[in-house]
Motif scaffolding. Structure first.
Motif, short mmCIF file in Angstrom:
data_model
loop_
_atom_site.label_atom_id
_atom_site.label_comp_id
_atom_site.label_asym_id
_atom_site.label_seq_id
_atom_site.Cartn_x
_atom_site.Cartn_y
_atom_site.Cartn_z
N ARG A 117 0.81 -1.21 0.00
CA ARG A 117 0.00 0.00 0.00
C ARG A 117 0.84 1.26 0.00
O ARG A 117 0.36 2.36 -0.28
N HIS A 118 2.12 1.13 0.33
CA HIS A 118 3.07 2.26 0.36
C HIS A 118 2.58 3.40 1.25
O HIS A 118 2.67 4.58 0.90
N VAL A 119 2.03 3.02 2.42
CA VAL A 119 1.55 4.05 3.34
C VAL A 119 2.73 4.69 4.05
O VAL A 119 3.83 4.14 4.12
N SER A 120 2.52 5.87 4.60
CA SER A 120 3.57 6.56 5.34
C SER A 120 3.78 5.90 6.69
O SER A 120 2.96 5.09 7.15
N SER A 121 4.88 6.25 7.35
CA SER A 121 5.16 5.69 8.67
C SER A 121 4.08 6.11 9.66
O SER A 121 3.71 5.33 10.54
#
Length: 331
Positions: free
Chosen positions: A70-74
């Motif tokens: 999903r390449h979500v942020s930290s």
């Protein structure tokens, strides 16, 4: 992994338990929606198995999926982890050793986006065409350093015109603090309150003057929800249904409306920096420091628990690379 338990409630009932626990702890409605969404996502991702029948492997696999697929942020990954930990610790009451083994993703350290005074002037000029009270809220964000939700939730009793003060109630971490009421906004605030008073009188006649109060206050002061002092200054034009009580009443303005107009005004002003309502808070802090006020004063105005959080604005003040003059400029 926990052993199979045939008495466990189904997922839908489990989500109802999550809602009950969140409301018992007086978390915000936005936190409730966020936690429910992540917990549902976690359960669906793991083939709708009950969380008590899962463990560290499933949680880690879910967090890895969020980061890699999903390449979500930290920050988003940490939000999902907080929801899952809340489920296990507060709802299922499972004190499992692996719960303490998860390290949160490190948020990259980035300097805040700060507008120059000229950019702020241009943005405020463009936002003046926004329908009120949106334009006033935008000016208030820069003039006080408040967070967006602190501004839209402002109540009548918390504005002191004589001392030109605003009491910010229940800010981040549940703290109260005092910030200034800019003199240049006194007239606009008086106009807003006059309009709001007309709406309030209409609401009284319609029997819909009640506003939302935290449960403890609503019980302690049963008449408070209908009193003028507790009304939202920046109220919505139309009634809406409270998602918890299902009561139709006047809520505060939608914060998304302010977000949209700030972005629109920034584009119209030709500002290329990514600009949001929170950018005005960063700009407030930086410009107050530039004016010569000490870091502790700014810390109190912003409501930071630790001065180290406020110290980031001193880095923004540095000229060039830590104040070093380029050798090119000495030729």
């Amino acid at each position: 992994m926990a052993q199979e338990n045939t008495t466990l409630p189904p997922a839908k009932e489990l989500l109802d338990q999550v809602r009950e626990k969140i409301r018992f702890k007086h978390y915000s409605i936005s936190t409730e929606k966020t936690y429910i969404s992540w917990i549902r996502h976690y359960i669906v991702f793991n083939d709708k198995r009950h969380p008590a029948d899962m463990g560290a492997v499933e949680v880690e696999r879910f967090l890895t999926y969020l980061a890699n697929d999903r390449h979500v942020s930290s920050a988003t990954q940490n939000q999902a982890l907080s929801a899952i930990l809340f489920l296990y610790r507060d709802v299922l009451a499972l004190d499992l050793p692996w719960l303490n083994g998860f390290e949160r993703s490190q948020k990259p350290k980035r300097l805040p986006v700060v507008l120059t005074p000229l950019e702020v002037q241009a943005l405020l000029r463009e936002s003046s065409s926004a329908p009120e009270p949106v334009g006033l809220i935008v000016r208030l964000l820069y003039g006080t350093g408040m967070r967006l939700m602190e501004a839209v939730r402002l109540r009548v009793k918390d504005v002191e015109f004589t001392r030109q003060e605003i009491i910010v109630r229940d800010g981040k971490s549940g703290k109260d603090r005092i910030t200034m009421l800019p003199g240049s906004l006194l007239e606009a605030m008086h106009r807003q309150l006059a309009i709001r008073r007309e709406w309030y009188d209409e609401d009284i006649q319609a029997g819909k003057a009640d506003v939302w109060l935290p449960d403890v206050l609503a019980v302690k002061y049963p008449n408070a929800p209908r009193e003028w002092g507790w009304q939202y200054i920046f109220a919505a034009r139309k009634y809406s249904i409270d998602p918890r009580s299902q009561v139709a009443r006047r809520h505060h303005v939608d914060e998304k409306q302010v977000q949209r107009y700030v972005k629109k005004a920034a584009l119209a002003a030709g500002i290329v920096k990514p600009t949001s309502p929170h950018t005005l808070r960063h700009s407030f802090a930086t410009h107050v420091l530039q004016a010569g006020y000490d870091i502790r004063t700014v810390q109190e105005l912003l409501g930071h628990s630790d001065v180290s959080t406020t110290m980031i604005y001193t880095h923004v003040l540095n000229k060039g690379g830590k104040g070093v003059i380029s050798p090119l400029d000495n030729l």
